[in-house]
Scaffold this motif. Structure first.
Motif, PDB file in Angstrom:
ATOM      1  N   MET B  26      45.258 -16.438   2.265  1.00 30.86           N
ATOM      2  CA  MET B  26      45.636 -15.249   3.035  1.00 30.86           C
ATOM      3  C   MET B  26      44.607 -14.140   2.887  1.00 30.86           C
ATOM      4  O   MET B  26      44.282 -13.459   3.862  1.00 30.86           O
ATOM      5  N   LEU B  27      44.081 -13.960   1.690  1.00 30.75           N
ATOM      6  CA  LEU B  27      43.072 -12.912   1.487  1.00 30.75           C
ATOM      7  C   LEU B  27      41.825 -13.194   2.310  1.00 30.75           C
ATOM      8  O   LEU B  27      41.283 -12.302   2.964  1.00 30.75           O
ATOM      9  N   ILE B  28      41.398 -14.459   2.278  1.00 27.29           N
ATOM     10  CA  ILE B  28      40.208 -14.819   3.040  1.00 27.29           C
ATOM     11  C   ILE B  28      40.419 -14.532   4.522  1.00 27.29           C
ATOM     12  O   ILE B  28      39.584 -13.904   5.178  1.00 27.29           O
ATOM     13  N   ILE B  29      41.580 -14.949   5.042  1.00 29.40           N
ATOM     14  CA  ILE B  29      41.825 -14.748   6.467  1.00 29.40           C
ATOM     15  C   ILE B  29      41.917 -13.257   6.801  1.00 29.40           C
ATOM     16  O   ILE B  29      41.373 -12.794   7.804  1.00 29.40           O
ATOM     17  N   PHE B  30      42.573 -12.523   5.919  1.00 29.53           N
ATOM     18  CA  PHE B  30      42.711 -11.085   6.147  1.00 29.53           C
ATOM     19  C   PHE B  30      41.335 -10.422   6.299  1.00 29.53           C
ATOM     20  O   PHE B  30      41.098  -9.669   7.242  1.00 29.53           O
ATOM     21  N   PHE B  31      40.423 -10.739   5.375  1.00 29.81           N
ATOM     22  CA  PHE B  31      39.109 -10.103   5.439  1.00 29.81           C
ATOM     23  C   PHE B  31      38.242 -10.676   6.557  1.00 29.81           C
ATOM     24  O   PHE B  31      37.417  -9.973   7.132  1.00 29.81           O
ATOM     25  N   TYR B  32      38.461 -11.939   6.883  1.00 29.18           N
ATOM     26  CA  TYR B  32      37.738 -12.537   8.013  1.00 29.18           C
ATOM     27  C   TYR B  32      38.083 -11.785   9.296  1.00 29.18           C
ATOM     28  O   TYR B  32      37.205 -11.419  10.078  1.00 29.18           O
ATOM     29  N   VAL B  33      39.390 -11.542   9.486  1.00 26.33           N
ATOM     30  CA  VAL B  33      39.852 -10.852  10.695  1.00 26.33           C
ATOM     31  C   VAL B  33      39.230  -9.451  10.789  1.00 26.33           C
ATOM     32  O   VAL B  33      38.954  -8.953  11.869  1.00 26.33           O
ATOM     33  N   ILE B  34      38.991  -8.829   9.647  1.00 27.78           N
ATOM     34  CA  ILE B  34      38.374  -7.506   9.659  1.00 27.78           C
ATOM     35  C   ILE B  34      36.866  -7.601   9.899  1.00 27.78           C
ATOM     36  O   ILE B  34      36.316  -6.947  10.777  1.00 27.78           O
ATOM     37  N   PHE B  35      36.205  -8.493   9.133  1.00 30.10           N
ATOM     38  CA  PHE B  35      34.743  -8.475   9.141  1.00 30.10           C
ATOM     39  C   PHE B  35      34.126  -9.106  10.383  1.00 30.10           C
ATOM     40  O   PHE B  35      32.977  -8.825  10.711  1.00 30.10           O
ATOM     41  N   ILE B  36      34.881  -9.949  11.078  1.00 31.68           N
ATOM     42  CA  ILE B  36      34.280 -10.573  12.251  1.00 31.68           C
ATOM     43  C   ILE B  36      33.915  -9.528  13.301  1.00 31.68           C
ATOM     44  O   ILE B  36      32.997  -9.704  14.093  1.00 31.68           O
ATOM     45  N   PHE B  37      34.595  -8.388  13.266  1.00 31.71           N
ATOM     46  CA  PHE B  37      34.283  -7.333  14.234  1.00 31.71           C
ATOM     47  C   PHE B  37      32.940  -6.669  13.952  1.00 31.71           C
ATOM     48  O   PHE B  37      32.439  -5.912  14.765  1.00 31.71           O
ATOM     49  N   PHE B  38      32.365  -6.959  12.792  1.00 32.82           N
ATOM     50  CA  PHE B  38      31.057  -6.393  12.472  1.00 32.82           C
ATOM     51  C   PHE B  38      29.916  -7.264  13.014  1.00 32.82           C
ATOM     52  O   PHE B  38      28.783  -6.823  13.085  1.00 32.82           O
ATOM     53  N   ALA B  39      30.227  -8.509  13.357  1.00 28.66           N
ATOM     54  CA  ALA B  39      29.183  -9.404  13.848  1.00 28.66           C
ATOM     55  C   ALA B  39      28.681  -8.900  15.196  1.00 28.66           C
ATOM     56  O   ALA B  39      29.474  -8.457  16.030  1.00 28.66           O
ATOM     57  N   ASN B  40      27.382  -8.921  15.400  1.00 23.10           N
ATOM     58  CA  ASN B  40      26.863  -8.448  16.685  1.00 23.10           C
ATOM     59  C   ASN B  40      25.582  -9.143  17.145  1.00 23.10           C
ATOM     60  O   ASN B  40      24.958  -8.728  18.091  1.00 23.10           O
ATOM     61  N   ASN B  41      25.181 -10.209  16.435  1.00 27.05           N
ATOM     62  CA  ASN B  41      24.050 -10.970  16.979  1.00 27.05           C
ATOM     63  C   ASN B  41      24.258 -12.464  16.728  1.00 27.05           C
ATOM     64  O   ASN B  41      25.297 -12.856  16.159  1.00 27.05           O
ATOM     65  N   VAL B  42      23.301 -13.244  17.175  1.00 26.14           N
ATOM     66  CA  VAL B  42      23.488 -14.700  17.124  1.00 26.14           C
ATOM     67  C   VAL B  42      23.719 -15.192  15.692  1.00 26.14           C
ATOM     68  O   VAL B  42      24.626 -15.983  15.435  1.00 26.14           O
ATOM     69  N   ILE B  43      22.926 -14.667  14.742  1.00 22.66           N
ATOM     70  CA  ILE B  43      23.039 -15.177  13.376  1.00 22.66           C
ATOM     71  C   ILE B  43      24.395 -14.819  12.755  1.00 22.66           C
ATOM     72  O   ILE B  43      25.077 -15.667  12.187  1.00 22.66           O
ATOM     73  N   SER B  44      24.803 -13.554  12.891  1.00 26.22           N
ATOM     74  CA  SER B  44      26.061 -13.165  12.246  1.00 26.22           C
ATOM     75  C   SER B  44      27.246 -13.900  12.887  1.00 26.22           C
ATOM     76  O   SER B  44      28.154 -14.372  12.192  1.00 26.22           O
TER      77      SER B  44
END
Lengths: 188, 267
Positions: B26-44
């Protein structure tokens, strides 16, 4: 005596929350052609009228959490919170007329009782709608192109299933309480 | 038989993901849901995609179950993509469809947002595919533990969730039974105008609610007879424990997220 009714309260809330999930599954099956009119909120309303604030909000919260653990659709932390725990907890706001409704039920004042049930259910439904509406704006907002009015999507989408569910719930609650006023009167 | 008692989407395959501590998942998913919004290029985006797809493969859940969970959102994903194609006007014109210009920026944005949508739904559905609702409840109780200090009834909430989850199949069976009984007496749930159908559910709901109250009373009595008196000092049948594989998963997630945050565009 005090702890006796506390355990009973916890268990009743739990079982009625389960009932809400069951009715949601069942309504879908029975009314598949009629759109997704769900009677899911009826057990929450009933607990709100029977046990007041604590019963209504807690049953709602448990229902929301049950949805959350059995397969939610989450694309944003805020949307996940609003669409599940928050939305269903707010259904418990129906408890606002709980005390008066119980009094009316005891006095057998049918007109007043119906009115109070309608007001309570309406407030609970509006609470849920508000949460889904904002949640929907976040949901569609993260999908829509800039400049599109996401609130219209959210309004139409959420209104389209909540309005019929509200009407069905109100009808069911009134007939139910009229037939069995005991349902909203707690044992202790 | 065991399957009957589990509601939701759980698919038992006993993979490494299934055996992980639900709190860590649950912790991993929680932070994934938050941090994916920071991705903004092909690599991230690539790194986040890698993590989601890698996890999916590790669950060993057959593809059709995963596809089933995604069915209701496929439409939305495709719709989002098409919407962006025609509405966004950035970059240069690539080609025309039915006389409407398609911009390069539109193609890019549509693809990115649809991808994010897909990854989020995929990863959150992995939790319910690999974790039983009761495990999630235990995890929620443990994670919310600190709230107890603020008088938030964490234990009571978890207890109610467990009771609910236990009773959903029972009540489902009972609903079926009562609805069959009433159907055999001529009640029609499936046809007729709205008013008639609402009226038809009353003979279903009254016995259902009355028996639910009776069940609640019996259960409360049984709990008291066995000496239940709240969460203080109560022991557990299922103990949660963080072991090596949980630490490994956590480290893996942290490394990937850190890499994505470093490689994203800051300009």
């Amino acid at each position: 005596m005090q702890s006796r009714s506390k355990v009973l309260f916890l268990v009743e809330v739990a079982i009625f929350a389960a009932l809400a999930v069951v009715l949601d599954l069942f309504s879908f099956k029975a009314w598949a052609q009629g759109g997704s009119i769900s009677l899911q909120m009826v057990p929450i309303f009933l607990m709100a009228f029977r046990w007041g604030w604590k019963g209504g909000l807690l049953t709602g919260l448990v229902v929301g959490l049950l949805q959350l653990v059995t397969g939610p659709y989450i694309i944003h932390v805020v949307q996940g919170f609003l669409d599940y725990p928050a939305a269903f907890t707010l259904v418990g706001l129906a408890a606002v007329t709980s005390g008066l409704a119980q009094k009316a039920a005891k006095q057998n004042n049918r007109f007043k009782l119906a009115l109070l049930l309608i007001v309570g259910t309406l407030i609970g439904s509006l609470g849920r709608f508000a949460a889904h509406f904002v949640g929907g704006m976040v949901f569609f907002g993260s999908a829509a192109a800039p400049g599109q009015s996401v609130w219209i999507y959210s309004l139409i989408y959420n209104g389209s299933y909540l309005l019929p569910s509200f009407i069905a719930s109100i009808a069911v609650i009134i007939i139910l309480v009229f037939a069995q006023p005991k349902l909203i009167l707690p044992k202790h | 038989m065991n399957n009957l008692l589990i509601v939701g989407q759980y698919v038992p395959t006993n993979s490494i993901v299934h055996r992980m501590d639900p709190r860590v998942k649950m912790l991993i998913i929680f932070f994934y849901v938050i941090f994916i919004f920071f991705a903004n290029n092909v690599i991230s985006y690539g790194l986040f995609t890698l993590f989601a797809l890698g996890s999916t493969i590790l669950t060993k859940v057959p593809r059709r179950f995963i596809a089933k969970g995604l069915t209701p959102v496929w439409f939305l994903i495709v719709f989002t993509f098409i919407l962006h194609l025609f509405v966004t006007r950035e970059g240069f014109v690539l080609f025309h469809v039915f006389g409407l210009p398609i911009y390069s920026g539109a193609l890019e944005q549509g693809a990115v947002i649809s991808l994010r949508f897909f990854l989020l739904i995929l990863l959150t559905s992995l939790l319910t595919l690999t974790t039983t609702p009761i495990e999630i409840t235990d995890a929620v109780e443990s994670l919310l533990g600190p709230l107890r200090r603020f008088k938030f009834p964490v234990h009571e909430l978890a207890l109610m969730m467990s009771i609910s989850l236990r009773f959903i199949p029972t009540l489902l069976q009972e609903t079926e039974k009562i609805s069959n009984a009433q159907a055999s007496r001529g009640v029609d749930f499936r046809t007729g105008p709205f008013r008639e159908r609402v009226r038809a559910v009353i003979p279903l709901l009254v016995p259902l609610f009355v028996s639910a109250f009776k069940r609640a009373e019996e259960l409360a009595m049984a709990m008291e007879a066995r000496g239940y008196r709240g969460g203080e000092g109560r022991t557990k049948l299922r103990e949660l424990r963080v072991v090596k594989r949980d630490v490994a998963a956590l480290v893996c997630f942290i490394v990937i997220t850190a890499a994505a945050l470093i490689t994203r565009d800051y300009s």
